[in-house]
Design a protein around this motif. Structure first.
Motif: not given
Length: 785
Positions: A489-494
């Motif tokens: 989720e965080i990598t997609d958000l980045a």
């Protein structure tokens, strides 16, 4: 000077004294024309409309020249913007016609229905989550009044019955239809009791109170426009005490109201909005063209078909009108309705085909009309900023779906891209990226745009994050980073933050990413996270964004993958192995995308030992070593070992001799056929696998020899996997492979392509250079760099 209202004529003979109750069917052109005729005949001094009482402050905007229906009143709870309700109005809605009539003559117009503060506090009124609206009379919750009346008249289709008795006929007495309808509804309510939604009792009590207030001020010179089902309840004598008792103690919530654009498509039943009608475009046409509606309709249909390169002549239009009139006469209808015109269009203008007819239904019968609201309408600050950006970037919302191809090298298109990505972060999905990026980044970014009325609610909801699109998206991204549940989720958000140009949110997002990556020990999770980071780095380059901090996180993640991936690949089942094989592909593509030029290996043909890494970059050298470990792993599933060997060969990190040796071991007699087939699927499956076998007859001969030696009892088990592998090849590749196998192993020397159709013994460099000018035109100037 204020214009004097015309004198009100006396009440028509035979009509009982009291307020004028005009019961209508919402969104009906015949009802709208009837309301206008009745109001013109009665000339009331005040008009009450079924709608939320708080909207009295907004009703004057309906007279603004910039207000173009379809539009809707939007009410939302201040402390919970997601709790919202719409009251839509079309140009052919009786309520809208009454509002415009009253405002045009200086007659006070007020809304009489239950306040939105009570409606929203009570919760949704229907299963689809929409609140009550003028097009959604909740009386249909238990019985359908139109169906009951049509059945009593001997008609099976209530829509057609209503069209015949109201929409397609005119009356010399403008009040007669309303009196007849009120009498019919009274009988229905006496027979079925209340028959509607329980909240109707409360709503009708409030409408009676509003009607009493209006009569105190204007006497009986009051007209009420409401759903026909409510007319008997408004005519019934009750006490003020009894009505107030029904409203006492109801929960309230603080609300805000405004006007928002609506669409014809959203009015249609098939869009999922239960309050709608099946043919808003057709009804809009009936209202706007009361004279010769069939002729005008056929002309519009002919114009649409001609624009779509479907030949239609003037004689065809005349014949279609005649056929529609004939069908109406045969069916006993007063005028041709939608059924007759549709049948005539299909038979004459469409040549009996439903393909062009579907276009007519979509573009004309339903339509993509999008209303407009004046700038003076109340709006949250975020909506104001969005309107400003839409004007500056020349990106107007539209009800029809359209394609938008952005060139990120241009400032305007880059700004459009940032806006659309920021809106997606806020949950306002006005645009959807299309076409896929294939993991390499590009200056072209295709979108599909379509504005839906519900997006206004999403904008209101997003307003809690900030007053501008950029500040709201930044705050939303930071909150999501702190509350993310997984590394993916965080990598997609980045990645999404870089696409949206939210540099202000990146420190928080990257900090959360580094913390989560340090704690996550699952190699599969790490492998899933790396591709998004690599894409984000490439997009950062395209958009001119500083991505140094993200590059450091990506490099650390890649190092940890190199350590944890080989053990994670051991002992996997077939399904898990297929997923891990895809992860190996994604990680390899990600490492080649990392922006550091030292991370791109250059094959050295003079390297004597193929097992020695040929790259200068330590990270790529480690990754090449990981792939070799996978090739040699005894407990690694065949599909992963085969894909690792294929990747090493493609990159030039493994010689053809070493590849042949690995394939020979994988297809040796001691290997179970299922494991060997899995190795083949990993090695030869996917893009380019078939061409590899076409060009390397040694590998093809190894495969052919193994396949012919598979025992009959095992062949049935491996056949599905082999069919999946070879079925993915292009038809030309399969044909060439078949010709090579048919010639037998002695048709040409191993590695020779002299006898392969379409191939020469040696590459023809002069012919190859001939395609360069064409590639320059197709790929653009950057291809030559």
């Amino acid at each position: 000077m204020t214009a004097l209202a015309p004198a009100r004529p006396p009440a028509p003979q035979g009509r009982a004294p009291g307020p004028l109750l005009l019961g209508v069917r919402h969104h009906g052109p015949g009802s709208a024309r009837g309301v206008l005729a009745a109001l013109e005949a009665a000339r009331p001094e005040a008009v009450l409309i079924e709608g939320p009482a708080e909207a009295d402050a907004l009703v004057a905007l309906a007279a603004d020249p910039a207000m173009r229906p379809p539009v809707a009143l939007l009410a939302h709870a201040v402390d919970d913007p997601g709790r919202a309700a719409f009251w839509p109005f079309a140009a052919f809605s009786p309520e809208w016609a009454a509002i415009r009539w009253a405002l045009g003559r200086g007659v006070p117009v007020r809304f009489a229905d239950l306040p939105a503060a009570l409606t929203l506090a009570a919760g949704p009124a229907r299963d689809d989550g929409e609140e009550h609206a003028p097009g959604a009379d909740t009386a249909a919750a238990r019985i359908d009044p139109l169906a009951e009346l049509a059945r009593a008249a001997g008609h099976e289709d209530p829509e057609q019955w209503w069209e015949d008795v109201v929409e397609l006929r005119g009356d010399t007495d403008p009040l007669a239809p309303f009196e007849a309808l009120a009498e019919a509804m009274t009988v229905l309510r006496e027979r079925y009791g209340h028959g509607g939604h329980p909240r109707d009792l409360v709503r009708e009590a409030h409408m009676r109170l509003r009607l009493r207030d209006a009569r105190k001020e204007f006497g009986d010179a009051v007209a009420v426009v409401c759903g026909a089902w409510h007319v008997p309840a408004l005519a019934r004598r009750t006490t003020v005490t009894a009505d107030r008792a029904l409203l006492k103690g109801l929960p309230r919530t603080k609300t805000e109201l405004t006007w928002v654009p609506w669409t014809h498509r959203r009015l249609a039943r098939r869009s999922g909005y239960g309050a709608g009608i099946e043919s808003p475009g057709w009804y809009g046409h009936l209202f706007s063209a009361p004279d010769r509606p069939v002729e005008r309709w056929m002309t519009e249909v002919a114009g649409l078909l001609r624009e779509s390169d479907h030949p239609v002549s003037s004689a065809d239009v005349i014949e279609a009108v005649r056929l529609a009139d004939a069908l109406a006469a045969l069916r006993g209808r007063p005028r041709p309705g939608l059924a007759e015109t549709t049948d005539a269009v299909r038979a004459v203008l469409c040549g009996g085909s439903d393909v062009p007819l579907d276009l007519v239904r979509d573009r004309l019968v339903v339509g993509d009309v999008l209303g407009e609201v004046p700038a003076a309408a109340p709006a949250v600050p975020l909506q104001r900023d969005l309107d400003r950006l839409q004007r500056r970037l020349r990106l107007r919302p539209g009800a029809e779906e359209r394609a938008l191809d952005l060139d990120l090298r241009g400032e305007t298109d880059a700004a459009r891209s940032r806006l659309l990505h920021r809106l997606r972060l806020l949950g306002v999905d006005w645009g959807t990226p299309t076409g896929g990026r294939a993991g390499t980044g590009t200056f072209r970014e295709p979108w599909r745009l379509r504005w839906e009325p519900e997006l206004h609610v999403r904008v209101v909801e997003a307003g809690v994050w900030g007053t501008t699109v950029e500040s709201a998206a930044t705050a939303r991204a930071e909150a999501r980073a702190l509350g993310a549940g997984s590394l993916g989720e965080i990598t997609d958000l980045a990645e999404r933050c870089l696409l949206a140009g939210l540099t202000g949110a990146l420190p928080t997002v990257l900090g959360a990413l580094a913390d989560r990556a340090a704690l996550d020990t699952d190699a599969a999770h790490l492998a899933d996270a790396l591709p998004a980071l690599a894409r984000a780095l490439r997009y950062g380059d395209v958009r001119g964004t500083d991505t140094a901090a993200l590059a450091a996180v990506a490099a650390g993640l890649a190092e940890r993958i190199c350590v944890g991936l080989p053990p994670a690949c051991a002992g996997l089942g077939a399904d898990a192995a297929a997923q891990m094989r895809d992860r190996v592909d994604a990680v390899h593509a990600a490492i080649t995308l990392l922006p550091d030029p030292d991370l791109h290996p250059t094959p050295d043909p003079s390297t004597p030992d193929p097992s020695t890494p040929v790259a200068d970059s330590p990270l790529v050298a480690r990754w090449a070593g990981v792939l070799r470990r996978l090739v040699r792993g005894e407990r690694v599933p065949g599909t992963i070992r085969g894909r690792a060997a294929r990747t090493l060969l493609d990159e030039g990190w493994l010689s053809e001799e070493e590849t042949g040796r690995a394939m020979g071991l994988a297809l040796s007699p001691g290997t179970p056929p299922a494991d060997a087939a899995a190795w083949i699927d990993g090695f030869a499956g996917g893009p380019g696998g078939g061409l590899l076998l076409v060009h390397d007859e040694r590998l093809l001969a190894l495969l052919d020899g193994w396949l012919t030696g598979v025992p009959a009892e095992a062949f049935t088990d491996v056949l599905p996997l082999l069919r999946r592998t070879f079925g993915g090849y292009e038809a030309g590749v399969r044909r060439t492979l078949g010709e090579l196998v048919a010639r037998g192993p002695d048709a040409a020397a191993p590695g020779s392509a002299a006898l392969i159709p379409g191939f020469a013994a040696d590459p023809d460099e002069e012919r190859a250079d001939g395609v360069l000018p064409l590639l320059h035109l197709v790929l653009g100037p950057e291809a030559a760099a």
